[in-house]
Design a protein around this motif. Structure first.
Motif, short mmCIF file in Angstrom:
data_model
loop_
_atom_site.label_atom_id
_atom_site.label_comp_id
_atom_site.label_asym_id
_atom_site.label_seq_id
_atom_site.Cartn_x
_atom_site.Cartn_y
_atom_site.Cartn_z
N PHE A 39 42.21 15.51 -4.83
CA PHE A 39 42.30 15.84 -5.64
C PHE A 39 41.74 17.00 -6.24
O PHE A 39 42.56 17.83 -6.79
CB PHE A 39 42.57 14.15 -6.93
CG PHE A 39 42.34 15.08 -8.05
CD1 PHE A 39 43.93 15.25 -8.56
CD2 PHE A 39 41.26 14.42 -9.08
CE1 PHE A 39 43.71 15.43 -9.83
CE2 PHE A 39 41.64 15.03 -10.04
CZ PHE A 39 42.91 15.45 -10.60
N ALA A 83 47.95 14.91 -9.82
CA ALA A 83 47.50 13.79 -10.63
C ALA A 83 48.59 12.69 -10.44
O ALA A 83 48.71 11.89 -9.87
CB ALA A 83 47.16 13.99 -11.77
N LEU A 142 39.28 10.64 -1.49
CA LEU A 142 40.57 11.51 -2.74
C LEU A 142 39.94 11.67 -4.14
O LEU A 142 40.93 12.47 -4.10
CB LEU A 142 40.88 9.58 -3.29
CG LEU A 142 42.10 9.20 -4.48
CD1 LEU A 142 43.73 9.70 -3.76
CD2 LEU A 142 42.00 7.19 -4.90
N ILE A 143 39.07 12.05 -3.88
CA ILE A 143 38.38 12.04 -5.46
C ILE A 143 39.05 14.61 -5.00
O ILE A 143 38.95 14.86 -5.58
CB ILE A 143 37.98 11.80 -6.60
CG1 ILE A 143 38.16 10.55 -7.45
CG2 ILE A 143 37.25 12.71 -7.43
CD1 ILE A 143 37.03 9.46 -7.98
N ARG A 167 38.73 4.99 -10.88
CA ARG A 167 38.32 6.32 -10.05
C ARG A 167 39.03 7.37 -10.75
O ARG A 167 37.86 7.95 -10.82
CB ARG A 167 37.94 5.40 -8.77
CG ARG A 167 36.58 4.61 -8.66
CD ARG A 167 35.60 5.34 -9.28
NE ARG A 167 34.55 6.01 -8.32
CZ ARG A 167 34.50 5.81 -7.24
NH1 ARG A 167 33.98 4.78 -6.77
NH2 ARG A 167 33.30 7.01 -6.42
N LEU A 168 39.76 6.95 -10.39
CA LEU A 168 40.69 8.16 -10.09
C LEU A 168 41.17 8.46 -12.11
O LEU A 168 41.38 10.20 -11.63
CB LEU A 168 42.04 8.17 -9.17
CG LEU A 168 42.85 9.82 -9.23
CD1 LEU A 168 42.03 11.00 -8.68
CD2 LEU A 168 44.68 9.68 -8.36
N TYR A 178 40.57 2.02 -7.88
CA TYR A 178 40.34 3.13 -7.65
C TYR A 178 41.55 3.83 -8.00
O TYR A 178 40.97 5.44 -8.58
CB TYR A 178 41.49 3.32 -5.53
CG TYR A 178 40.20 2.25 -4.94
CD1 TYR A 178 39.42 3.10 -4.36
CD2 TYR A 178 40.08 0.77 -4.42
CE1 TYR A 178 38.55 2.65 -3.06
CE2 TYR A 178 39.48 0.55 -3.16
CZ TYR A 178 38.32 1.20 -2.92
OH TYR A 178 37.97 1.16 -2.05
N TRP A 227 48.75 11.56 -6.89
CA TRP A 227 48.23 10.96 -6.41
C TRP A 227 47.67 9.50 -7.21
O TRP A 227 48.05 8.54 -6.32
CB TRP A 227 46.66 11.54 -6.38
CG TRP A 227 46.11 12.76 -5.28
CD1 TRP A 227 46.00 14.09 -5.68
CD2 TRP A 227 46.23 12.52 -4.61
NE1 TRP A 227 46.35 14.74 -4.45
CE2 TRP A 227 46.21 13.84 -3.33
CE3 TRP A 227 45.81 11.66 -3.46
CZ2 TRP A 227 45.97 13.94 -1.95
CZ3 TRP A 227 45.82 12.06 -1.81
CH2 TRP A 227 45.88 12.79 -1.37
#
Length: 1274
Positions: free
Chosen positions: A603, A628, A599-600, A754-755, A751, A631
């Motif tokens: 992104f 941003a 995911l990161i 984290r993002l 999550y 996501w």
């Protein structure tokens, strides 16, 4: 296999043969491809080097595909084979065999050995040819002592300097602010001719006589520098450059004739035949040494050695005899000595290591046999030659492609690859000459040489930074270069025309040239000795400097992330874009890292392109915020519109275990938990070997458990439904689990966090540092940044003394010739005469009154401050005659004139205090600044007097009749002193003769319809009433008094009735107090206002803090909860410091879940709290800690806040220990805590009670403070 085909496994686990070579492409990728660690697999390497994307399959699916889809598996196999073949033929084969022509080793070893080993092999060949004996390999000295007798645990040198200076986005088409130093441009202007001459003669090797436009180029540069000097502070589009030193470390070695054998000391020089007076062969250079020493002294170390000599140690083999200390090998002895010494230091000194930094000076012999330097120079020159040939064949290839000659294209491609491989091979070895000298076991080992190389390189970059800081903005310092932005009008590239046929035009980059002249002046070796005649040992001494800056750029954009920690920057992390929009360099981001969330990675790979959109910083961050937000929407919506397979790829993490599972012991990590759970449902055979790949997700349950215990193997979701249900129920500790959808299992907040962390680093924090409003509001700023922004934007912040003066730049002051008999100032002795400069004239015109006028003005000021009676005296009687009446009239005319002037002056002063500009003589209005301290105080006073007070609390003080009134005025919380008098009514049968100071006649209806005779209202200060209550009661018991009313009405009740919840200062009082700071008001000064006129405490306008305290004998529990910051500080008081508190996060989550069933989510306290628990045996330490927390909160100016206190003590007793409570409105919470602390686990019981009470009251307080239409206050 060895018998059949000649291949067998060696000690490293690789298959080799004496008849054939085994060229493993992975070895080349790891050592020589310069690809990041996360791009070492075949797919990533083929994509990066070949532009080819091979087919990829999930390893778990291969066995099934072998039977069901053999064609797909065959395609995958062929794809891998093709990628490997072309990677080998294009890169590995020419590179390795190019190295084999230089290094005396077989291809298998050239491919696999480290660069240090290859470097040593090459040096041994060169030493053999130069008839030099190889030195022995470096041996470790155990437990080496320093000069002052401390054991040296480890020693090294201070390496290159790397520093991140700025964060944010810098684009060549978006202006940024430059604050430059005009003095730096003077410095550059004086050296323009010298700089360009050096660039032409030294760098381009062209005689100055052959240049035809030297003066025009110099004049053009001077013109641009002068325009920059004249306007040093400007907002301008930047030029983004990377100024790096080409082959920095090899060129430092060559310039200073550095080689391990040339590091000499005084003893070596004393025995040298060339050591004569005036000898210039000793070059002294500085470096920094860093050592980790043990604090114990020499005598303590010797005592420990004597102790060990009397002890016995375990046998070398089982059941063998115990060994004495002297029988151990030296390595074992040193190990035991160090361990015992470390234990002793830990007990005696409370630390085991002390870091020591020293600046040392080493002498480099300039006459030493130069085989090492010659080897480095030969490699450098050959590499430059191959780079040149590579460029030649690249041009030939493009021309062949234009002509369409297929055979020529193929030939040119082969030659281009050959020279590219050769220059890369030489680059690989060239970069190893520096690192090799610090390699353990190296034959040519020298810490001094490595330290000198690094220290000199750091000084070169630091010097360049000092100049760049004055003419631009440095962004990032690397070991061999500096990223910076310069103003768009800064001199860039200039074409120098020459009469040289080979080089008719030469382009010179001025930024590189200005740094190169500095390097030449500061780092040239003027003692370089070159051997002319080996027979007579005669040397030619000359100057040498081959260190040159190279200019890369200008670039389109550079993006530098920010750290989440205060005061730190992220080093070696940036993204750079070329002018055409392609990515020039991506360094340090998770896109390149293994194990990071997909995911990161997605992104970050998509977010960088968004930085190129928009025409201003706000638009750039807005375009980045869209990525941003997309996501974040995916995570907040729990991937509602996404297939499960895609979701798995997006949020799963993949970690490889380098060791066997059993080798990790009791360690905890997500990958270990995953491996253990894989073993549970797939069997122990799956995890018995090293290298296990663990793919997992993080679950929400069990709540309160650490992340390491919530890792769920992804493989379970591909298992049979019954197996999946069984293990998920077990791991999630939910026996009644029925919904097996991954979306209900995942910990979405983990999550999102984290993002959010990645978004903070790349977008929100850099935006804040560039004065752009948070573009992604859902990702809040860290507390330190929030505080920093509040301080920066705080209009009430006290100014620094430096901000009170305006900087007008550095002025050139006109040189005044000395008159006859004048002496020069002592501070100017020895200073060179300054050239005449035009002075900048500053004129200040001021209307000046004469001396007579001054006295007149002074007398007028005195008149305006006195009353007319003091000035004119007593008025005359009106009289009866005409003369007496004229005297009376003249007197009153003077009085009326004086009163008119006084009224005008009062109006004028009131306008001045309100901050209005006043007309002065000549009719010119000068609107002065209104940002000083006096203006701030006046504005605050005006807001208090003019704006409505939303009353939060009226609290008693120790002084009778004096109350503290807390009110929200505007957006701030103010504390006022309120005097409430004692008001009562006396009904007299006989009227009083005249009005008094404390009473007045009123009309009121009396209770029970009693007859009103002569009713008087008394208003007496409460302290006076309390002091004279007996005398007052005696007076009021007279027979002519019918009754006394309202003597028992509480003062607070009278204030509530008279003020309500919103009030304002009386207009008459406003006029009297205009411009003065007032914080003391009488009750009669304030007037009630209705809620139809003004609103009262809008939802969320007042925050709250909850302080819990319960004390029983010598045990107590304190808890300070700050819901707005989601943190709580818990203090346990006991006779001993023992922290036996349960997991408060779990308790809080459970209590909140229980409350959720009774009320709605909006009225509940925040979901998560960070709990900090401390145990103390002194209540004063707890008071100090709570005081510090509340003071920090107050300094952060987070808005109006009240403190709710639940305590079994009186508030005054608590406030004695914590005076800061006086600075907040304090609301007592009356809850009876029926709990005993006289049990063993009293902390657990007390914590549960505290959390339950806190959660309930916080919800109630939130409800009270956020409901609209609230009309009562606490």
């Amino acid at each position: 296999m060895h018998r059949e085909i000649g291949f067998q496994k060696d000690s490293q686990g690789e298959y080799k043969s004496s008849q054939a070579i085994h060229m493993d492409c992975l070895r080349w990728v790891k050592r020589d491809s310069y690809l990041p660690v996360g791009s070492h697999n075949l797919k990533a390497a083929a994509k990066a080097k070949l532009g080819y994307d091979p087919v990829e399959l999930d390893p778990e699916e291969m066995c099934r595909m072998a039977t069901e889809e053999p064609q797909t598996l065959a395609t995958y196999s062929v794809s891998d084979a093709v990628a490997t073949y072309y990677l080998y033929m294009k890169y590995v084969h020419p590179f390795i065999f190019a190295l084999c022509t230089i290094i005396p080793m077989e291809p298998d070893e050239v491919l696999r050995k480290g660069s240090g080993t290859l470097c040593e092999a090459l040096l041994m060949v060169q030493a053999f040819h130069a008839n030099i004996i190889f030195p022995n390999k470096q041996e470790q000295v155990f437990n080496k002592l320093t000069d002052d007798g401390h054991v040296l645990d480890s020693e090294t040198y201070v390496g290159g300097h790397v520093e991140a200076l700025e964060s944010g986005v810098f684009r060549s088409d978006i202006p940024c602010r430059f604050k430059m130093n005009p003095g730096a441009f003077d410095f550059l202007l004086q050296r323009v001719e010298r700089t360009i001459r050096h660039a032409i003669e030294e760098e381009e090797k062209i005689p100055l006589e052959q240049v035809t436009n030297f003066n025009e180029v110099c004049d053009d540069i001077k013109k641009k520098l002068t325009s920059l000097k004249e306007v040093p502070n400007r907002i301008e589009c930047p030029l983004i450059y990377h100024l790096d030193v080409g082959a920095m470390y090899p060129n430092i070695i060559l310039t200073n004739r550095l080689q391990p054998s040339a590091m000499v000391d005084e003893a070596t020089c004393a025995a040298c035949d060339f050591n004569k007076p005036g000898a210039a062969c000793q070059r002294r250079m500085t470096w920094q040494w860093r050592g980790e020493i043990m604090p114990a002294s020499r005598s303590e170390f010797h005592r420990i050695q004597q102790q060990l000599e009397s002890e016995k140690f375990p046998p070398l083999f089982p059941n063998g005899p115990a060994r004495a200390f002297h029988t151990l090998i030296r390595e074992e002895q040193a190990k035991h000595e160090k361990k015992r010494l470390a234990d002793y230091c830990k007990k005696a000194y409370k630390k085991t290591h002390v870091t020591r930094l020293e600046e040392r000076v080493t002498t480099i012999c300039q006459r030493e046999n130069s085989f090492y330097v010659d080897t480095v120079r030969a490699f450098r020159d050959r590499r430059y030659e191959f780079k040149g040939l590579h460029k030649v064949w690249k041009k030939k290839l493009s021309s062949a492609q234009d002509n369409g000659d297929a055979a020529e294209v193929k030939r040119c491609k082969n030659m281009e690859i050959l020279y590219e491989s050769l220059q890369l091979a030489h680059k690989c070895i060239l970069n190893s000459f520096y690192g090799y000298v610090m390699r353990k076991g190296a034959r040519w080992y020298s810490m001094e040489m490595a330290g000198i190389v690094c220290y000199t390189g750091a000084n070169i970059i630091t010097q360049a930074r000092e100049l760049i800081e004055q003419i631009g903005r440095p962004l990032e310092l690397d070991t061999d270069g500096i990223w910076c932005v310069l103003p768009n009008t800064f001199p860039e590239n200039f074409v120098v025309k020459t009469s040289n046929e080979k080089k008719p035009k030469v382009t010179i980059s001025y930024p590189g040239a200005m740094l190169n002249i500095l390097v030449k002046e500061g780092f040239t070796n003027d003692q370089y000795h070159e051997l002319d005649d080996p027979g007579s040992l005669t040397y030619n001494v000359r100057s040498e400097n081959s260190i040159f800056f190279e200019v890369d750029g200008p670039y389109l954009a550079m993006i530098l992330p920010a750290s989440k920690e205060e005061g730190k920057k992220l080093k070696k992390r940036y993204a750079v874009f070329n002018e055409d929009g392609s990515l020039a360099e991506l360094k340090g981001f998770e896109v390149k890292r293994r194990g990071e969330l997909q995911l990161i990675k997605i992104f970050q790979s998509s977010v960088f392109e968004a930085f190129l959109k928009g025409t201003s910083l706000e638009e750039v961050y807005a375009s980045v915020a869209k990525v941003a937000d997309y996501w974040l929407d995916v995570l907040y919506s729990k991937a509602a519109n996404m297939p499960d397979a895609e979701l798995f790829d997006l949020i799963s993490e993949n970690r490889s275990m380098s060791r066997k599972l059993e080798d990790y012991g009791e360690q905890k990590s997500t990958s270990i938990s995953t491996a253990k759970r894989l073993a549970e449902f797939l069997g122990d055979q799956m995890v018995k070997d090293a290298g296990l790949s663990c793919r997992y997700v993080i679950s929400r349950k069990p709540e309160g458990s650490p992340v390491t215990e919530r890792a769920i193997p992804l493989a379970i979701f591909q298992a049979e439904p019954s197996v999946k249900k069984h293990f998920l129920r077990k791991w999630l500790k939910m026996p009644s689990l029925h919904d097996l959808d991954i979306r209900t299992i995942l910990d979405w907040s983990y999550y999102i966090e984290r993002l959010g962390s990645a978004i903070q680093k790349i977008i929100t924090i850099p935006a804040a540092l560039q004065q752009v409003k948070n573009p992604v509001p859902r990702v809040r700023h860290p507390d330190w940044l929030h505080k920093k922004l509040l301080e920066k934007n705080d209009i009430y912040k006290q100014k620094k003394i430096s901000e009170l003066f305006t900087s007008e730049g550095k002025r050139q002051v006109a040189h005044q010739p000395l008159g006859a008999g004048q002496a020069v100032d002592i501070e100017d002795f020895g200073m060179p005469a300054r050239p005449l400069q035009p002075a900048i004239l500053i004129s200040t015109k001021r209307k000046r009154a004469s001396q007579g006028e001054d006295s007149q003005v002074e007398s007028q000021d005195v008149e305006l401050t006195q009353s007319w009676r003091e000035i004119l005296g007593q008025p005359p009687p009106m009289g009866t005659t005409r003369e007496e009446r004229l005297v009376w009239l003249r007197y009153h005319k003077k009085k009326w004139e004086l009163q008119l002037r006084q009224r005008k002056e009062r109006k004028k002063r009131r306008r001045l205090l309100d901050g209005e500009a006043q007309p002065v003589s000549g009719g010119v209005i000068r609107d002065g600044p209104t940002t000083g301290l006096g203006s701030f105080l006046r504005r605050t006073a005006r807001s208090i007097l003019d704006m409505p007070w939303q009353i939060v609390q009226i609290a008693e003080t120790s002084h009778p009749g004096l109350y503290k009134l807390w009110a929200v005025i505007g957006n701030d919380l103010h504390c006022m002193k309120l005097n409430i008098p004692r008001v009562f009514y006396v009904n007299q049968k006989v009227p009083k003769q005249e009005e008094g100071a404390t009473y007045r006649k009123v009309n009121r209806m009396l209770p029970r319809s009693n007859m009103v005779y002569y009713l008087y209202e008394y208003s007496v200060p409460e302290d006076m009433y309390q002091e004279h209550i007996n005398e007052i009661n005696a007076d009021l018991s007279a027979p002519d008094i019918e009754g006394v009313y309202e003597t028992q009405v509480p003062l607070l009740f009278r204030a509530l009735v008279q003020l309500g919840c919103v009030c304002m200062v009386n207009k008459r009082v406003v006029r009297d107090l205009a411009g003065r700071e007032a914080d003391n008001f009488d009750l009669e000064h304030l007037e009630m206002r209705s809620l139809a006129q003004f609103s009262y405490l809008e939802p969320g306008s007042v925050r709250h803090i909850y302080l819990y305290h319960h004390n029983q004998s010598h045990k107590a529990l304190f808890g300070l909860f700050i819901p707005s910051q989601r943190k709580a500080s818990i203090f346990v008081l006991d006779t001993v410091r023992s922290n036996q508190m349960p997991n408060l996060s779990n308790l809080y989550a459970a209590e909140r879940t229980a409350l959720l069933e009774k009320t709605t989510e909006e009225l509940l306290p925040p979901e998560k709290h960070n709990f900090e628990v401390r145990a103390e045996n002194d209540i004063k330490a707890i008071y100090r800690a709570l005081q510090r927390i509340l003071l920090n909160y107050k300094e952060e100016r987070r808005g109006p806040t009240l403190i709710a206190v639940q305590s079994n003590w009186e508030l005054r007793r608590l406030a004695t220990g914590m005076p800061v409570l006086e600075e907040f409105p304090v609301v007592p919470v009356h809850v009876v805590d029926e709990i005993s602390y006289n049990v063993l686990d009293w902390q657990r019981h007390g914590a549960r009670r505290m959390i339950r009470t806190t959660s309930t009251w916080t919800a109630a307080c939130h409800k009270l403070l956020t409901w609209p239409g609230i009309t009562t206050y606490l």
